[in-house]
Design a protein around this motif. Structure first.
Motif, PDB file in Angstrom:
ATOM      1  N   SER A  70       0.834  -1.203   0.000  1.00  0.00           N
ATOM      2  CA  SER A  70       0.000   0.000   0.000  1.00  0.00           C
ATOM      3  C   SER A  70       0.868   1.251   0.000  1.00  0.00           C
ATOM      4  CB  SER A  70      -0.925   0.008   1.219  1.00  0.00           C
ATOM      5  OG  SER A  70      -1.814  -1.093   1.191  1.00  0.00           O
ATOM      6  N   ARG A  71       1.981   1.195   0.732  1.00  0.00           N
ATOM      7  CA  ARG A  71       2.869   2.359   0.779  1.00  0.00           C
ATOM      8  C   ARG A  71       3.609   2.545  -0.541  1.00  0.00           C
ATOM      9  NH1 ARG A  71       6.612   1.150   4.091  1.00  0.00           N
ATOM     10  NH2 ARG A  71       5.880  -0.795   5.019  1.00  0.00           N
ATOM     11  N   ILE A  72       3.938   1.433  -1.199  1.00  0.00           N
ATOM     12  CA  ILE A  72       4.545   1.531  -2.530  1.00  0.00           C
ATOM     13  C   ILE A  72       3.564   2.181  -3.500  1.00  0.00           C
ATOM     14  CG2 ILE A  72       5.306   0.182  -4.530  1.00  0.00           C
ATOM     15  CD1 ILE A  72       6.625  -1.770  -2.637  1.00  0.00           C
ATOM     16  N   ALA A  73       2.308   1.778  -3.402  1.00  0.00           N
ATOM     17  CA  ALA A  73       1.281   2.367  -4.268  1.00  0.00           C
ATOM     18  C   ALA A  73       1.152   3.865  -4.001  1.00  0.00           C
ATOM     19  CB  ALA A  73      -0.053   1.659  -4.050  1.00  0.00           C
ATOM     20  N   ARG A  74       1.226   4.268  -2.737  1.00  0.00           N
ATOM     21  CA  ARG A  74       1.173   5.694  -2.404  1.00  0.00           C
ATOM     22  C   ARG A  74       2.350   6.445  -3.030  1.00  0.00           C
ATOM     23  NH1 ARG A  74      -2.143   8.094   1.196  1.00  0.00           N
ATOM     24  NH2 ARG A  74      -3.439   6.780   2.546  1.00  0.00           N
ATOM     25  N   ALA A  75       3.522   5.847  -2.933  1.00  0.00           N
ATOM     26  CA  ALA A  75       4.712   6.493  -3.485  1.00  0.00           C
ATOM     27  C   ALA A  75       4.572   6.695  -4.997  1.00  0.00           C
ATOM     28  CB  ALA A  75       5.955   5.664  -3.170  1.00  0.00           C
ATOM     29  N   LEU A  76       4.107   5.660  -5.689  1.00  0.00           N
ATOM     30  CA  LEU A  76       3.956   5.766  -7.142  1.00  0.00           C
ATOM     31  C   LEU A  76       2.851   6.746  -7.504  1.00  0.00           C
ATOM     32  CD1 LEU A  76       4.393   2.028  -8.208  1.00  0.00           C
ATOM     33  CD2 LEU A  76       6.094   3.859  -8.157  1.00  0.00           C
ATOM     34  N   ASP A  77       1.825   6.803  -6.688  1.00  0.00           N
ATOM     35  CA  ASP A  77       0.736   7.744  -6.945  1.00  0.00           C
ATOM     36  C   ASP A  77       1.217   9.187  -6.807  1.00  0.00           C
ATOM     37  OD1 ASP A  77      -2.189   8.193  -7.393  1.00  0.00           O
ATOM     38  OD2 ASP A  77      -2.017   9.156  -5.439  1.00  0.00           O
ATOM     39  N   SER A  78       2.193   9.411  -5.929  1.00  0.00           N
ATOM     40  CA  SER A  78       2.701  10.768  -5.734  1.00  0.00           C
ATOM     41  C   SER A  78       3.546  11.239  -6.913  1.00  0.00           C
ATOM     42  CB  SER A  78       3.535  10.839  -4.444  1.00  0.00           C
ATOM     43  OG  SER A  78       4.754  10.124  -4.582  1.00  0.00           O
ATOM     44  N   VAL A  79       3.986  10.308  -7.776  1.00  0.00           N
ATOM     45  CA  VAL A  79       4.769  10.680  -8.969  1.00  0.00           C
ATOM     46  C   VAL A  79       4.061  10.179 -10.221  1.00  0.00           C
ATOM     47  CG1 VAL A  79       6.989  10.790  -7.776  1.00  0.00           C
ATOM     48  CG2 VAL A  79       6.205   8.603  -8.672  1.00  0.00           C
ATOM     49  N   GLN A  80       2.729  10.203 -10.204  1.00  0.00           N
ATOM     50  CA  GLN A  80       1.960   9.638 -11.297  1.00  0.00           C
ATOM     51  C   GLN A  80       2.160  10.384 -12.615  1.00  0.00           C
ATOM     52  OE1 GLN A  80      -2.236   9.949 -10.479  1.00  0.00           O
ATOM     53  NE2 GLN A  80      -2.013  11.933  -9.463  1.00  0.00           N
ATOM     54  N   ASP A  81       2.645  11.625 -12.569  1.00  0.00           N
ATOM     55  CA  ASP A  81       2.901  12.367 -13.801  1.00  0.00           C
ATOM     56  C   ASP A  81       3.984  11.708 -14.652  1.00  0.00           C
ATOM     57  OD1 ASP A  81       0.992  14.200 -13.180  1.00  0.00           O
ATOM     58  OD2 ASP A  81       2.366  15.725 -12.428  1.00  0.00           O
ATOM     59  N   HIS A  82       4.783  10.852 -14.028  1.00  0.00           N
ATOM     60  CA  HIS A  82       5.847  10.182 -14.771  1.00  0.00           C
ATOM     61  C   HIS A  82       5.360   8.914 -15.459  1.00  0.00           C
ATOM     62  CE1 HIS A  82       9.320  12.639 -13.489  1.00  0.00           C
ATOM     63  NE2 HIS A  82       8.608  12.839 -12.400  1.00  0.00           N
ATOM     64  N   GLY A  83       4.108   8.546 -15.263  1.00  0.00           N
ATOM     65  CA  GLY A  83       3.554   7.388 -15.968  1.00  0.00           C
ATOM     66  C   GLY A  83       4.221   6.082 -15.608  1.00  0.00           C
ATOM     67  N   LEU A  84       4.471   5.846 -14.309  1.00  0.00           N
ATOM     68  CA  LEU A  84       5.144   4.625 -13.870  1.00  0.00           C
ATOM     69  C   LEU A  84       4.127   3.583 -13.429  1.00  0.00           C
ATOM     70  CD1 LEU A  84       8.045   6.214 -11.803  1.00  0.00           C
ATOM     71  CD2 LEU A  84       8.193   5.202 -14.082  1.00  0.00           C
ATOM     72  N   GLU A  85       4.368   2.347 -13.829  1.00  0.00           N
ATOM     73  CA  GLU A  85       3.483   1.241 -13.483  1.00  0.00           C
ATOM     74  C   GLU A  85       4.303   0.132 -12.817  1.00  0.00           C
ATOM     75  OE1 GLU A  85       0.762  -2.152 -15.781  1.00  0.00           O
ATOM     76  OE2 GLU A  85       1.698  -0.505 -16.890  1.00  0.00           O
ATOM     77  N   ARG A  86       3.786  -0.402 -11.723  1.00  0.00           N
ATOM     78  CA  ARG A  86       4.508  -1.445 -10.997  1.00  0.00           C
ATOM     79  C   ARG A  86       4.504  -2.754 -11.783  1.00  0.00           C
ATOM     80  NH1 ARG A  86       3.650  -3.485  -4.713  1.00  0.00           N
ATOM     81  NH2 ARG A  86       4.802  -5.429  -4.914  1.00  0.00           N
ATOM     82  N   VAL A  87       5.684  -3.372 -11.884  1.00  0.00           N
ATOM     83  CA  VAL A  87       5.815  -4.674 -12.538  1.00  0.00           C
ATOM     84  C   VAL A  87       5.959  -5.774 -11.500  1.00  0.00           C
ATOM     85  CG1 VAL A  87       7.213  -6.068 -14.115  1.00  0.00           C
ATOM     86  CG2 VAL A  87       6.828  -3.628 -14.593  1.00  0.00           C
ATOM     87  N   GLY A  88       6.840  -5.580 -10.527  1.00  0.00           N
ATOM     88  CA  GLY A  88       7.045  -6.582  -9.484  1.00  0.00           C
ATOM     89  C   GLY A  88       8.067  -6.117  -8.472  1.00  0.00           C
ATOM     90  N   PHE A  89       8.092  -6.815  -7.325  1.00  0.00           N
ATOM     91  CA  PHE A  89       9.030  -6.486  -6.253  1.00  0.00           C
ATOM     92  C   PHE A  89       9.760  -7.742  -5.816  1.00  0.00           C
ATOM     93  CE2 PHE A  89       9.877  -5.986  -1.619  1.00  0.00           C
ATOM     94  CZ  PHE A  89      10.841  -4.989  -1.727  1.00  0.00           C
ATOM     95  N   ASP A  90      11.085  -7.684  -5.819  1.00  0.00           N
ATOM     96  CA  ASP A  90      11.925  -8.799  -5.394  1.00  0.00           C
ATOM     97  C   ASP A  90      12.275  -8.595  -3.925  1.00  0.00           C
ATOM     98  OD1 ASP A  90      13.852 -10.720  -4.902  1.00  0.00           O
ATOM     99  OD2 ASP A  90      14.919 -10.414  -6.784  1.00  0.00           O
ATOM    100  N   GLU A  91      11.672  -9.382  -3.050  1.00  0.00           N
ATOM    101  CA  GLU A  91      11.895  -9.212  -1.620  1.00  0.00           C
ATOM    102  C   GLU A  91      13.330  -9.544  -1.220  1.00  0.00           C
ATOM    103  OE1 GLU A  91       9.056 -11.215   0.750  1.00  0.00           O
ATOM    104  OE2 GLU A  91       7.313 -10.303  -0.214  1.00  0.00           O
ATOM    105  N   THR A  92      13.973 -10.436  -1.956  1.00  0.00           N
ATOM    106  CA  THR A  92      15.342 -10.821  -1.611  1.00  0.00           C
ATOM    107  C   THR A  92      16.324  -9.672  -1.816  1.00  0.00           C
ATOM    108  OG1 THR A  92      14.880 -13.117  -2.234  1.00  0.00           O
ATOM    109  CG2 THR A  92      17.198 -12.466  -2.056  1.00  0.00           C
TER     110      THR A  92
END
Length: 200
Positions: free
Chosen positions: A98-120
């Motif tokens: 949810s916090r990652i989504a908030r971060a990306l939403d705050s820079v939505q003008d850059h047109g970034l879309e989440r692909v995946g997160f590597d926890e390791t």
């Protein structure tokens, strides 16, 4: 850094004395560089937390007519400075995604879309559109903006990999010209010239 254990009260006067005692002990070591560095550290922390408290007061002081649903918590969680303080002390109520989504939403003008997160490795993979909403969806600008936002909202992300979406090929439009009129000898009506004047 974790918050103080439940049931343990933090007294401002006692905390101030502890800090002063530590600074005095560092000064007593005879190392002026270490003492100066410790004092600078305390000033930096004071500035950081002071700015956070000021921002909280500012967000909570928004006039009633400008408030939206979910206030005032929504404003606090959506602010990068306040969010960074909450995350620092494990007080942020939202999970990592949810916090990652908030971060990306705050820079939505850059047109970034989440692909995946590597926890390791802590690497977040993003896809940038061929052209962001502000014309800056690609390149280092988008990555830097994402890194700065994630540092506040989701410090679990230690690296950002921005992939650029492939541009779609431009469509070739083939048009047909106007058909020649009858008796124009292959010329269009517009190119046939004016009609001869009538004689009496």
């Amino acid at each position: 850094m974790s918050a103080a254990p439940a049931g343990r009260s933090v007294n401002a006067e006692q905390t101030g004395r502890r800090i002063e005692d530590v600074l005095n002990r560092l000064a007593a070591t005879g190392d002026p560089a270490a003492a100066a560095a410790a004092e600078e550290l305390v000033r930096s922390l004071m500035d950081f937390y002071g700015s956070g408290l000021a921002r909280i007061l500012q967000l909570l002081s928004v006039p009633g007519e400008r408030r939206t649903s979910g206030e005032p918590l929504a404003r606090l969680l959506g602010d990068d400075l306040v969010a960074s303080l909450l995350v620092l002390h494990d007080l942020h109520p939202e999970d990592r995604d949810s916090r990652i989504a908030r971060a990306l939403d705050s820079v939505q003008d850059h047109g970034l879309e989440r692909v995946g997160f590597d926890e390791t490795s802590g690497t977040l993979s993003l896809r940038a559109s061929a052209g962001g909403g502000c014309g800056c969806g690609t390149g280092t600008g988008a990555q830097q903006a994402a890194e700065e936002a994630l540092a506040c909202f989701a410090p679990e992300v230690t690296a950002v990999d921005v992939q650029t979406a492939a541009k779609e090929p431009a469509l070739l439009q083939i048009g047909t010209g106007p058909k020649p009129g009858p008796g124009s000898g292959g010329r269009t009506a517009a190119a046939a010239g004016p009609a001869p004047a009538k004689t009496r």
